[in-house]
Scaffold this active site. Structure first.
Site, PDB file in Angstrom:
ATOM      1  N   ASN A 174      77.041  14.196  55.262  1.00 44.23           N
ATOM      2  CA  ASN A 174      76.869  12.816  55.702  1.00 44.23           C
ATOM      3  C   ASN A 174      75.519  12.289  55.234  1.00 44.23           C
ATOM      4  O   ASN A 174      74.790  12.985  54.523  1.00 44.23           O
ATOM      5  CB  ASN A 174      77.006  12.717  57.229  1.00 44.23           C
TER       6      ASN A 174
ATOM      7  N   LYS B  10      85.509  27.415  41.914  1.00 41.37           N
ATOM      8  CA  LYS B  10      85.565  25.965  41.817  1.00 41.37           C
ATOM      9  C   LYS B  10      87.006  25.498  41.662  1.00 41.37           C
ATOM     10  O   LYS B  10      87.757  25.991  40.817  1.00 41.37           O
ATOM     11  CB  LYS B  10      84.742  25.487  40.614  1.00 41.37           C
TER      12      LYS B  10
END
Length: 408
Positions: free
Chosen positions: A212, A292
């Site tokens: 955030n 990934k």
């Protein structure tokens, strides 16, 4: 009346683009009644003019160590004796290095060595220079000698980089100087405060994460304010670009689960106050990918399976981790209504509510405006810098503690 009335403050300006901010700092100090003398280094002359500084300070600007005219009046030794405080803003990496080594090869370093007054630095430099081991070693040396370090702040820099190294804003430096010349009452001596700050990072795979916009500024300001009043402070922080306050124990974490473990460890032997100022991610990946995740050509969609993170402050409150539990409610709507619900559902003593939908306060801003709620009271401090607000909040929490003690 300001505590700075008739205080004699010597402001040193070294080379750096942040020097333009020092003009406003001098104006604020003069307006508060302080007597200002300015010393400008050769590097500083590239960014601000002596004429401007003389106009705002009301005194001729000094820049030369061997100035025959100055020696007839106030020589460099007399100037060192004159000052009640030496404030260097900006303080460049070069100046910090020379000062740490005890050099006296210009007027400003000579004054710092010759004075018995407190010396404070507001560092300002490129983020890579600030992080360099040599600069950090010089920082430790200067702090060990009692030099006050104000900042640096984090954010976008003139060179285009982003990170720690920005000089603190003039209003924040002004507030810090007021505190320095007026020692804060040590009313928290003997107390242990545990404070969380910053965001958490929840891994998706080895290169991606959920997070955030929290900068950590409010939590770090609270830690600094509590420590200044004598508390032993443990700061459990997610990733930020902020230098930890001096004499505060920093526990660096990434995920919400790591933060909970760190908070439990910090409060294991008891805490007087716990403040949950961190912006903790509500969810994390059910399964973190070991490699990934790659795009596939046959789909434009990606589904992530999330599970709830532990509610750190509710968990600690249920475990009675601290005598006084304080939470934050960062909301975008129905701020007070949602804050009251959190106060009750999490079993908190106090909750600090702020509207993060506003662009002028909250995440990544230097100012904040909050409302503080208890079960039967409400306080509304005025909008101010996060450092000034932190001082108010720490005092408010202390007064709340006193009230609770007197009621039992």
């Amino acid at each position: 009346m300001s505590s700075l009335v008739n205080k004699r403050i010597l402001v040193g300006i070294t080379g750096g683009i942040a020097a333009y901010k020092t003009i406003e700092l001098i104006r604020l100090l003069s307006k508060a009644g302080a007597d200002i003398q300015v010393v400008l280094t050769e590097g500083g002359k590239a960014f601000v003019t002596e004429m401007t500084l003389q106009a705002v300070s009301g005194h001729p600007v000094r820049s030369s160590l061997l100035d025959p005219e100055a020696e007839q009046g106030m020589g460099h030794i007399e100037l060192a004796k004159w000052a009640d405080l030496i404030m260097i803003a900006p303080a460049s990496a070069d100046f910090m290095a020379r000062y740490a080594q005890g050099m006296a090869n210009d007027l400003l370093t000579t004054l710092c060595l010759a004075t018995e007054a407190p010396v404070a630095l507001a560092p300002a430099m490129n983020q890579a220079m600030w992080k360099h081991p040599a600069t950090q070693a010089n920082l430790v040396t200067l702090q060990s000698r009692g030099v006050a370090i104000m900042g640096p702040a984090s954010g976008a820099q003139a060179c285009g980089d982003v990170g720690a190294g920005r000089m603190e804003e003039p209003a924040d430096l002004f507030a810090a100087i007021e505190q320095l010349v007026t020692p804060v009452q040590q009313n928290l001596a003997g107390q242990h405060w545990v404070i969380t700050a910053g965001p958490t990072m929840e891994a998706i795979d080895p290169v991606r994460y959920i997070s955030n916009h929290s900068s950590g500024k409010m939590g770090y300001a609270l830690a600094k304010a509590a420590q200044a009043r004598g508390a032993t402070v443990t700061l459990v922080s997610g990733p930020t670009q902020i230098a930890p306050p001096a004499n505060v124990k920093l526990v660096a974490i990434k995920s919400a689960q790591e933060m909970l473990y760190a908070c439990r460890a910090a409060t294991a032997k008891g805490a007087d106050v716990f403040i949950g100022a961190a912006a903790v991610a509500d969810f994390r990946m059910k399964d973190v990918a070991e490699q990934k995740m790659k795009k596939t050509s046959d789909s434009n969609d990606l589904t992530l399976t999330l599970v709830k993170n532990p509610d750190i402050i509710a968990t600690l409150s249920s475990e009675q981790a601290a005598q006084c539990m304080v939470g934050f409610a960062a909301e975008t709507q129905n701020v007070l209504e949602y804050a009251r619900k959190k106060l009750e559902s999490k079993g908190l003593d106090l909750i600090i509510a702020n509207d993060v939908s506003r662009s002028d306060i909250g995440f990544n801003q230097d100012q904040n405006e909050v409302t503080v709620l208890s079960k039967d009271q409400q306080w509304s401090p005025e909008k101010s810098t996060k450092s000034a607000l932190a001082d108010e909040l720490v005092e408010l929490i202390f007064q709340y503690q006193q009230t609770q003690t007197s009621d039992t």
